[in-house]
Design a protein around this motif. Structure first.
Motif, PDB file in Angstrom:
ATOM      1  N   LEU A  18     -17.439  18.561  23.876  1.00  0.00           N
ATOM      2  CA  LEU A  18     -18.285  17.380  23.731  1.00  0.00           C
ATOM      3  C   LEU A  18     -18.432  16.758  22.378  1.00  0.00           C
ATOM      4  CD1 LEU A  18     -19.911  15.109  25.254  1.00  0.00           C
ATOM      5  CD2 LEU A  18     -21.772  16.388  24.959  1.00  0.00           C
ATOM      6  N   LEU A  19     -17.979  15.569  22.080  1.00  0.00           N
ATOM      7  CA  LEU A  19     -18.120  15.078  20.734  1.00  0.00           C
ATOM      8  C   LEU A  19     -18.614  13.884  20.665  1.00  0.00           C
ATOM      9  CD1 LEU A  19     -17.387  15.325  17.543  1.00  0.00           C
ATOM     10  CD2 LEU A  19     -15.245  14.301  18.184  1.00  0.00           C
ATOM     11  N   THR A 305      -4.529  22.748  21.771  1.00  0.00           N
ATOM     12  CA  THR A 305      -4.976  21.799  22.918  1.00  0.00           C
ATOM     13  C   THR A 305      -5.729  20.791  22.088  1.00  0.00           C
ATOM     14  OG1 THR A 305      -5.404  23.837  24.297  1.00  0.00           O
ATOM     15  CG2 THR A 305      -6.679  21.805  24.920  1.00  0.00           C
ATOM     16  N   THR A 306      -5.532  19.457  22.878  1.00  0.00           N
ATOM     17  CA  THR A 306      -6.334  18.166  22.513  1.00  0.00           C
ATOM     18  C   THR A 306      -7.496  18.266  23.681  1.00  0.00           C
ATOM     19  OG1 THR A 306      -4.216  16.981  21.804  1.00  0.00           O
ATOM     20  CG2 THR A 306      -6.218  15.461  22.314  1.00  0.00           C
ATOM     21  N   GLY A 313      -8.641   8.471  17.229  1.00  0.00           N
ATOM     22  CA  GLY A 313      -9.125   9.681  16.939  1.00  0.00           C
ATOM     23  C   GLY A 313      -9.044  10.817  17.632  1.00  0.00           C
ATOM     24  N   PHE A 314      -9.238  12.056  17.432  1.00  0.00           N
ATOM     25  CA  PHE A 314      -9.096  13.170  18.349  1.00  0.00           C
ATOM     26  C   PHE A 314      -9.589  14.241  18.013  1.00  0.00           C
ATOM     27  CE2 PHE A 314      -6.034  13.942  15.144  1.00  0.00           C
ATOM     28  CZ  PHE A 314      -6.141  15.410  14.750  1.00  0.00           C
ATOM     29  N   VAL A 315     -10.075  15.172  18.965  1.00  0.00           N
ATOM     30  CA  VAL A 315     -10.464  16.651  18.681  1.00  0.00           C
ATOM     31  C   VAL A 315      -9.519  17.600  19.250  1.00  0.00           C
ATOM     32  CG1 VAL A 315     -12.209  18.166  18.765  1.00  0.00           C
ATOM     33  CG2 VAL A 315     -12.901  15.797  18.290  1.00  0.00           C
ATOM     34  N   ALA A 316      -9.139  18.617  18.528  1.00  0.00           N
ATOM     35  CA  ALA A 316      -8.169  19.455  18.933  1.00  0.00           C
ATOM     36  C   ALA A 316      -8.674  20.928  18.573  1.00  0.00           C
ATOM     37  CB  ALA A 316      -6.661  19.232  18.444  1.00  0.00           C
ATOM     38  N   MET A 379     -10.458  21.224  14.936  1.00  0.00           N
ATOM     39  CA  MET A 379     -10.179  20.091  14.003  1.00  0.00           C
ATOM     40  C   MET A 379     -10.572  18.703  14.553  1.00  0.00           C
ATOM     41  SD  MET A 379      -6.136  20.000  13.899  1.00  0.00           S
ATOM     42  CE  MET A 379      -5.794  21.626  13.848  1.00  0.00           C
ATOM     43  N   GLN A 380     -11.075  17.822  13.714  1.00  0.00           N
ATOM     44  CA  GLN A 380     -11.181  16.640  14.203  1.00  0.00           C
ATOM     45  C   GLN A 380     -10.362  15.511  13.293  1.00  0.00           C
ATOM     46  OE1 GLN A 380     -15.341  15.037  14.061  1.00  0.00           O
ATOM     47  NE2 GLN A 380     -14.884  13.131  14.753  1.00  0.00           N
ATOM     48  N   GLY A 381      -9.850  14.319  13.650  1.00  0.00           N
ATOM     49  CA  GLY A 381      -9.033  13.931  12.790  1.00  0.00           C
ATOM     50  C   GLY A 381      -8.574  12.209  13.507  1.00  0.00           C
ATOM     51  N   THR A 382      -7.860  11.630  12.708  1.00  0.00           N
ATOM     52  CA  THR A 382      -7.424  10.159  13.087  1.00  0.00           C
ATOM     53  C   THR A 382      -6.127  10.032  13.531  1.00  0.00           C
ATOM     54  OG1 THR A 382      -6.983   9.670  10.756  1.00  0.00           O
ATOM     55  CG2 THR A 382      -9.186   9.217  11.619  1.00  0.00           C
ATOM     56  N   TRP A 383      -5.387   9.153  14.111  1.00  0.00           N
ATOM     57  CA  TRP A 383      -4.264   8.743  14.385  1.00  0.00           C
ATOM     58  C   TRP A 383      -4.008   7.261  14.615  1.00  0.00           C
ATOM     59  CZ3 TRP A 383      -2.720   6.653  19.112  1.00  0.00           C
ATOM     60  CH2 TRP A 383      -3.666   6.711  20.011  1.00  0.00           C
TER      61      TRP A 383
END
Length: 403
Positions: A18-19, A305-306, A313-316, A379-383
């Motif tokens: 959960l983010l 795993t995404t 945005g994403f968390v993997a 990790m958390q990031g952008t795309w």
């Protein structure tokens, strides 16, 4: 964080993730600059001079290329209390666009929760959520511009005191050179710590490889013999974990006021056995495998795993499994994103990124991947256009299977 929502993000291979992040973004006004055009002059008297075209300054167009801001610099903790940490840093330099704010991510060592918050275009912030006495925290700060480009992160490690009002609020130095011998029983040895007053003892812990640390003993010397751990089936008592568990030992020094130091390096937990050699792990020195990658089948498997994805945005999570028969001491995982992702922060590991190429390195407490054990990181990031996962991975320069 004082005045800023700071959602907790579970880490370490949980079944559900959960983010939630609430960003406080600074509003930056736009200034307009008026430029008066030059007028062509006409000399007095005589025939008029040949007409010269008027020269109007050509305004330069803004740089719209996707260059992120530079990383913040000079990140320091200006105040460290038992339940709060105040940070300060030097502002980032804009890339293509103005810096609008900063993302701060922090997590406690050997724990399964990460905290992430956004602040405006400021150079100081105070963290309060999740900060506890005698905790060790890894803190990362990155800049974000108006188009959502994130900079690389500045990072520091902070240890909080037991109390804000005690006679001594300075933690001891971390123990060093922790090593283990496993025959006839597990014995841990380390180099002594120093303190501004005096070191009174050492806490010895066992970490289960996920998020639980167990205090085994408090000793006054620099040696401790652990009761033997015997190999057991997975259904047996947790007090006797099988060899495949990625458990480790670590040590923290303590002083008379109850302050604890930062953690030592770690050593793996192994069942007692006559073939177990002495082990000492230096987390800052990755060790490449001695076997040629082309001559042997992969001895590692990486799962990517995404866990959460939204527009931009994403968390993997990444899990690295050691399928070989020997532990991996110090690890470095390299991969290339198939999309245009950019990592903004991570937990349970540190990272560097150049374009789509990423290198992830172990944290201090998970430097060893036991034989048939595994480590997990997030990790958390952008795309922008694609969040496609990396197709291949190298562990200490050796290819891994994917799964």
């Amino acid at each position: 964080m004082s005045g800023v929502d700071s959602p907790a993000v579970p880490r370490g291979g949980r079944a559900k993730f959960l983010l939630a992040a609430v960003s406080a973004v600074a509003v930056i006004g736009t200034g307009l600059i008026a430029v008066k055009a030059a007028e062509a002059g006409v000399p007095s008297g005589g025939p008029p001079a040949a007409a010269q075209p008027a020269t109007t300054p050509t305004p330069s167009l803004p740089n719209t290329s996707p260059f992120p801001p530079s990383a913040p610099t000079d990140l320091v903790a200006t105040h460290v209390g038992a339940t709060s940490i105040t940070l300060a840093w030097t502002a980032s330099t804009p890339g293509c666009c103005a810096v609008e704010g900063y993302r701060i991510t922090y997590y406690r060592a050997f724990y399964d929760i990460a905290y992430s918050s956004s602040v405006g275009n400021v150079t100081t912030a105070t963290l309060t959520e999740g900060i506890i006495p005698t905790g060790q925290y890894s803190v990362q700060v990155s800049a974000v511009d108006g188009l959502g480009h994130y900079s690389a992160s500045a990072a520091i490690t902070v240890v909080t005191p037991l109390s804000d009002t005690g006679p001594d609020t300075v933690p001891p130095q971390a123990p060093t050179n922790l090593s283990a011998t496993y025959t006839p029983s597990t014995t841990l040895r380390w180099s002594p710590s120093s303190d501004n007053v005096a070191v009174t003892g050492y806490n010895v812990y066992r970490f289960d490889g996920l998020f639980v640390s167990t205090l085994l003993a408090t000793v006054t010397g620099t040696e401790y013999t652990v009761p033997p751990i015997v190999t057991a089936p997975p259904s047996s008592s947790p007090s006797s974990p099988p060899a495949s568990f990625n458990s480790t030992y670590y040590v923290r020094a303590r002083d008379a006021a109850g302050n604890l130091s930062a953690v030592s390096n770690t050593v793996p937990v192994r069942p007692t056995g006559p073939s177990s050699p002495p082990v000492s792990v230096s987390p800052s020195t990755p060790v490449s495998p001695s076997r040629s990658p082309s001559a042997q089948p992969p001895t590692c498997t990486v799962s990517y795993t995404t866990q959460s994805q939204w527009a931009g945005g994403f968390v993997a999570s990444l899990t690295v499994a050691n399928t070989g028969s020997a532990p991996i001491s110090g690890w470095r995982l390299a991969f290339t994103f198939a999309g245009d992702q950019r990592i903004t922060n991570s937990w349970n590991a540190t990272f560097t990124q150049s374009g789509s190429a990423v290198t992830v390195r172990n944290a201090d407490w998970n430097a060893v991947i036991a034989a048939h054990g595994s480590v997990s990181m997030g990790m958390q990031g952008t795309w922008t256009t694609s969040d496609a996962p990396p197709p291949a991975f190298l562990l200490n320069d050796a290819p891994c299977a994917t799964g």
